[in-house]
Design a protein around this motif. Sequence first.
Motif, PDB file in Angstrom:
ATOM      1  N   CYS A   2     -18.793  69.860  25.232  1.00 30.78           N
ATOM      2  CA  CYS A   2     -19.175  68.451  25.166  1.00 30.78           C
ATOM      3  C   CYS A   2     -20.000  68.048  26.387  1.00 30.78           C
ATOM      4  O   CYS A   2     -20.966  67.285  26.278  1.00 30.78           O
ATOM      5  N   ALA A   6     -23.796  66.793  26.296  1.00 28.13           N
ATOM      6  CA  ALA A   6     -23.700  65.338  26.501  1.00 28.13           C
ATOM      7  C   ALA A   6     -23.098  64.635  25.288  1.00 28.13           C
ATOM      8  O   ALA A   6     -23.531  63.553  24.884  1.00 28.13           O
ATOM      9  N   LEU A  37     -20.561  62.595  24.436  1.00 28.30           N
ATOM     10  CA  LEU A  37     -19.565  61.744  25.085  1.00 28.30           C
ATOM     11  C   LEU A  37     -18.440  61.324  24.147  1.00 28.30           C
ATOM     12  O   LEU A  37     -17.261  61.392  24.508  1.00 28.30           O
ATOM     13  N   GLU A  38     -18.783  60.862  22.939  1.00 27.58           N
ATOM     14  CA  GLU A  38     -17.754  60.364  22.030  1.00 27.58           C
ATOM     15  C   GLU A  38     -16.750  61.455  21.667  1.00 27.58           C
ATOM     16  O   GLU A  38     -15.541  61.232  21.627  1.00 27.58           O
ATOM     17  N   LYS A  87     -14.505  62.032  24.591  1.00 30.31           N
ATOM     18  CA  LYS A  87     -13.452  61.009  24.722  1.00 30.31           C
ATOM     19  C   LYS A  87     -12.322  61.250  23.721  1.00 30.31           C
ATOM     20  O   LYS A  87     -11.142  61.052  24.043  1.00 30.31           O
ATOM     21  N   TYR A 110     -17.192  64.218  31.912  1.00 32.13           N
ATOM     22  CA  TYR A 110     -17.627  62.824  32.022  1.00 32.13           C
ATOM     23  C   TYR A 110     -18.868  62.711  32.910  1.00 32.13           C
ATOM     24  O   TYR A 110     -19.797  61.943  32.615  1.00 32.13           O
ATOM     25  N   CYS A 127     -21.945  63.780  31.133  1.00 34.29           N
ATOM     26  CA  CYS A 127     -22.302  62.799  30.104  1.00 34.29           C
ATOM     27  C   CYS A 127     -22.786  61.488  30.723  1.00 34.29           C
ATOM     28  O   CYS A 127     -23.053  60.518  29.994  1.00 34.29           O
ATOM     29  N   CYS A 140     -21.110  59.422  32.663  1.00 31.05           N
ATOM     30  CA  CYS A 140     -20.045  58.422  32.857  1.00 31.05           C
ATOM     31  C   CYS A 140     -19.315  58.708  34.167  1.00 31.05           C
ATOM     32  O   CYS A 140     -18.177  59.199  34.174  1.00 31.05           O
ATOM     33  N   ASP A 163     -15.839  57.021  34.694  1.00 31.93           N
ATOM     34  CA  ASP A 163     -14.718  57.669  34.014  1.00 31.93           C
ATOM     35  C   ASP A 163     -14.320  58.951  34.737  1.00 31.93           C
ATOM     36  O   ASP A 163     -13.133  59.284  34.835  1.00 31.93           O
TER      37      ASP A 163
END
Length: 739
Positions: A428, A432, A434-435, A438, A463, A466, A468, A471
């Motif tokens: 992931c 990238a 992200l969803e 998560k 994270y 991606c 973030c 996070d």
Amino acid sequence: MHAGDVVRVEQLWQEFFSDPSLWWDNRSIKKNPKYPDFKHKSTQDGLWIEGWLNPSWVKAKVATMALDQIQYDGELRSGVPDSFGNGENVSKLCQEGRLKEALHMLEIMVQQNIQAPINTYVCLLKGCTRKKALVEGKRVHALIVLRGLDSNIYLGNTLVDMYAKCSSVLNARQVFDSMPEHNVFSWTTIISAYANHGQGEEAINLFQQMQQTGIPPNKVAFVVALKACARIPALEQGKQLHLDIIKSGFESDATVGNTLVDMYAKCGSIEDACQVFNNMHERDVVSWNAMIAGYAQHGLGKKAIALYEQMKEEGVQPNNVTHVVLLKACASIAALEQDKQLHLDIIKSGFKSDANFERTLVDIYAKCIEDAQQLFNMHKQDVVSWNAMIAGYAQHGLVKEALALYEQMKQEGLQADIVAYVVLLRACGSSASLEQGKQLHLDIIRSGFELDAIVQSTLVDMYAKCGCIEDAHKVFNNMHERDVVSWTAMIAGYTQNGLGKEALALHEEMKQKGVQPDIVTYVVLLKACASIAALEQGKRLHLDIIKSGLELHLSVGSTLVDMYAKCGCIEEARQVFNNMREQNVVSWTAMIAGYAQQGLGKEALTLLEQMQREGMKPNEATYVSVLSACSHSGLVDRGRHLFDSMCQDHGVTPTMDHYACMVDLLGRAGCLADAEDFITRMPIEPNAVVWMTLLGAARNHGHAEIGRRAFDHVVKLEPENAAAYVLLSNMQQPARGMR
């Protein structure tokens, strides 16, 4: 006297009064007036009550403090037993893993002048070694010096071993050099330190010094020296060691024989490896594995398979290493059918595969993912086989397939383990996604793996990749225990997201927590320095790297070259490059890119020629750097020739970066029509960067017609590209410095 000295002394006194428990009180035990009254337990900074640089308020404030307050803090005193015995309580705490408590207790014993036996110090040092606790190890070292025990050879050897295994080779060497005498264990320990940290030449040099002092090497010393030769590689020194081994009577030892086979194979002399193997009186599974691996490393897959058959005939039972090495040997000759047959043989023999074996098998079948899927479907699937198949998809960029298989695994009622989650999180991050990342995070929490250190570090990495970073930081802050991998993941996250200052600040916090950086940490930190041109921090890191004995590592050297070049210090970059023990294509490319960034095109081309003369093949990144150098130096004809040679003579397929460099080369030189024609003849669809490059050149040279056409292409690909509109609006205005 400098004003800075006065300020520094005042700062130290302020630190002392803020937490006196961190300082030794030596007033009652010191015999030499030159020895400080108070000495910091970690930094070894000293303070004198009568010091002439002291602020005027120091004496009065010291007089108001209770002696106990200075010697020990309240929390520590409450946990101290009334009787220390002769150090058995310290050793007991250490054996229970309560290292810091044991160290505090020993510090109090030393303060109260209570004798502790040598074994107490040894026990603490070994505890520091197990936990890689360098800061605590240095505190034990300070106690040893304070008690005058630093001349003890047993303690000296243990100190060298502790520093080496905590990745502080420089400290290990300093202790070794200060020892009044050495035995074979002393020499073997320091030789191992250098060998294990990639400094094989110095390891071999020390081995030779040991021989010159008249200390005969033991079996362990020979094995360590042979491994150093294998890592360099150093065939001639290895052969000399072989002769010394024969003279010493160790040639019949199985461990020595196995290491000789491995050394010869890794040094490129497979014939000598085979001769040693054939002459061994006793061959265990390690011996066979070493020889099979030697054949595999040299692309002799058929010989490796034949040796495996011979191994079975002689009744030697293969282990996991045998199977993994053999499968890789099959891959070296693309023996897919033999891979399948071997796997069936392994299963029929009752061998129980592990995750490493399955992942290796899937990796070998990756060139034909259908075969991997067939293998997966052939047998009863347990969690390990599901993990292996998921890894096979993920490691080859098939993220959707990996995630779909994970969902199927859940539907089958199987609980994914840490391996599956780590592999999927990495997939992931690399894509990238992200969803999906998560969602995996939620599954991890439900599965009860959220507190696992490896999972948490991988979450931080996912994270960050991606984008973030908040996070990532949240996961990092919630970690109960953070090792060097965790800190490095967070530092890398800041660096990847353009937050170089935050990355360097986190490194300072990491040091305060007593976590020692490793090679990966230093590489990431140097990249952070390069990203914000933080030269002074880069230089300090360079010193830390030297102190840690890591400056000879290839990746560190290449990143140092890049850091100095991007900070504008091209001479320092070249000095690091020249001092590297060996250079790979990354090192050469970093140095060439450095010259390109400074507009030194001729120097970059000269280095490219030197690189090719030394037999190093340039890669795609090298040519991007060289073409960029030609562009910045106005070497149009040379750039054109290099581009054609790259494609026709060296078999490098041009990427979008190469095409953009060529457009920039022609555009800077004012050859706008040629640049536009070059774009229209590209075999791949130009992206917005290529057209923006032409637009910028048209603006600089005042060519509105070509600029307008380039603009149309940019906004078609990226309608919201504000920079394109700015360039177009200024098209009729001459560029700064252009008339």
